[in-house]
Design an enzyme around this catalytic site. Structure first.
Site, PDB file in Angstrom:
ATOM      1  N   CYS A   1      49.725  44.569  58.525  1.00  0.00           N
ATOM      2  CA  CYS A   1      50.061  45.222  59.783  1.00  0.00           C
ATOM      3  C   CYS A   1      49.648  46.700  59.755  1.00  0.00           C
ATOM      4  CB  CYS A   1      51.540  45.037  60.098  1.00  0.00           C
ATOM      5  SG  CYS A   1      51.957  45.419  61.807  1.00  0.00           S
TER       6      CYS A   1
ATOM      7  N   HIS B   1      52.985  39.114  59.303  1.00  0.00           N
ATOM      8  CA  HIS B   1      53.887  39.566  58.237  1.00  0.00           C
ATOM      9  C   HIS B   1      54.389  38.402  57.385  1.00  0.00           C
ATOM     10  CE1 HIS B   1      54.608  43.771  59.436  1.00  0.00           C
ATOM     11  NE2 HIS B   1      54.475  43.357  60.668  1.00  0.00           N
TER      12      HIS B   1
ATOM     13  N   GLU C   1      55.546  38.516  54.495  1.00  0.00           N
ATOM     14  CA  GLU C   1      56.722  38.913  53.706  1.00  0.00           C
ATOM     15  C   GLU C   1      58.028  38.660  54.471  1.00  0.00           C
ATOM     16  OE1 GLU C   1      54.827  40.860  55.366  1.00  0.00           O
ATOM     17  OE2 GLU C   1      55.912  42.583  56.158  1.00  0.00           O
TER      18      GLU C   1
END
Lengths: 82, 230
Positions: free
Chosen positions: B86, B196, B198
């Protein structure tokens, strides 16, 4: 000598400019006829200590190339005052 | 054990998530402050999501000149692995470590929701755990995620198979050209993407379909071939 430099940074022609499109649409909604090809960019003003207007412009150009404009997506123009 | 450095800029906000996902996958993670120039012998550098320097000027434009980025440039030039997620992707593009740029989403709104993406390049340090063309739904959260590049660059990216992630199932959330969600450099040691993983790397947050990116990293052999960990 200190020179005032006016820098304009705009999205490169041909590149999608959603902000420009939104503003163009808003202008049409408000009844402003005939406004088209709206591009929204940014204006940066700064003072440069330099020996001549040419030197000030050269310095500002380097600043644009390095940081103030993204060479992939933006074009810039600059004007030195005084 | 693979050493992962998660770089923190003022405004990073996915740093702990990335750290956690890397540790959970079996890597050894540590934080590196943006003013540091010592990457602490990291094998993999992660530039996490967030809003470094408030996204002033352009997203990633100021962070690019942080002291740590000089170290990251050196690390990458020596073949070290770098992943930008990002805001990290935006920084890598601004630093010209990856081609193209990320501009305002086509509908001008901030988009924060899971979207479908397809993994198209799997021979990198961060995607080797996935089978090619794996599709998954992982979150995006960005205002400046519209990927653009000139035609020559796009042709090159496609010809060399450097589109790592692509939005699929009609889910392009930002107007990115060719539905591109992430790209790599030619060698594959520098990767950046907008989604994302994560945030979807632990069942605790609803899904762990993104954990494979971090398993890839944990199983990466620096300087050697990639191997996948199932």
């Amino acid at each position: 000598m200190t020179y005032r430099v006016h820098i304009r940074v705009v999205p490169r022609a041909g590149l999608l400019d959603p902000q420009g499109q939104a503003v163009e649409h808003a202008l049409a909604v408000l009844g402003f006829e005939g406004a088209g090809d709206v591009r929204v960019g940014r204006a940066i003003e700064l003072a440069i200590d330099a020996a001549s207007p040419e030197a000030a412009e050269a310095a500002a150009r380097k600043m644009c190339e390095r940081l103030l404009a993204n060479p992939v997506t933006e074009d810039f123009s600059l004007a030195v005052e005084g | 054990m693979v050493r992962v450095a998660v770089v923190r800029f003022p405004g990073s906000n996915c740093d702990w998530d990335a750290y956690h996902a890397a540790e959970n996958a079996g890597a050894e993670a540590r934080f590196v402050w943006h003013r540091d120039t010592d990457l602490q012998q990291a094998d993999v550098v992660i530039l996490p999501g967030g809003f470094s320097y408030g996204d002033y000027l352009r997203s990633g434009a100021i962070a690019r000149f942080s002291p740590v980025m000089q170290a990251v440039q050196k690390h990458a030039a020596a073949g070290g692995a770098v992943l930008g997620i990002c805001n990290g992707f935006q920084i890598l593009c601004e630093a010209h470590l990856l081609p193209g740029a990320l501009v305002r989403n086509d509908r001008l709104t901030f988009v924060s929701r899971p979207v479908w993406v397809r993994v198209e390049r799997t021979d990198t340090f961060c995607t080797s755990a996935y089978a090619r063309d794996t599709e998954m739904r992982i979150p995006v959260a960005h205002g400046d995620g519209c990927y653009v590049a000139d035609d020559d660059t796009l042709r090159l990216l496609e010809a060399e198979g450097r589109v790592v992630l692509r939005y699929t199932r009609g889910e392009n959330p930002n107007g990115s050209v060719a539905d591109i969600a992430g790209v790599s450099n030619a060698a594959g040691n520098i990767v950046g993407f907008m989604p994302h993983p994560e945030r979807y790397a632990d069942p605790l947050t609803g899904s762990d379909v993104g954990a494979g990116f971090f398993r890839s990293i944990a199983g990466w052999i620096p300087g050697g071939a990639t191997r996948s960990i199932p």
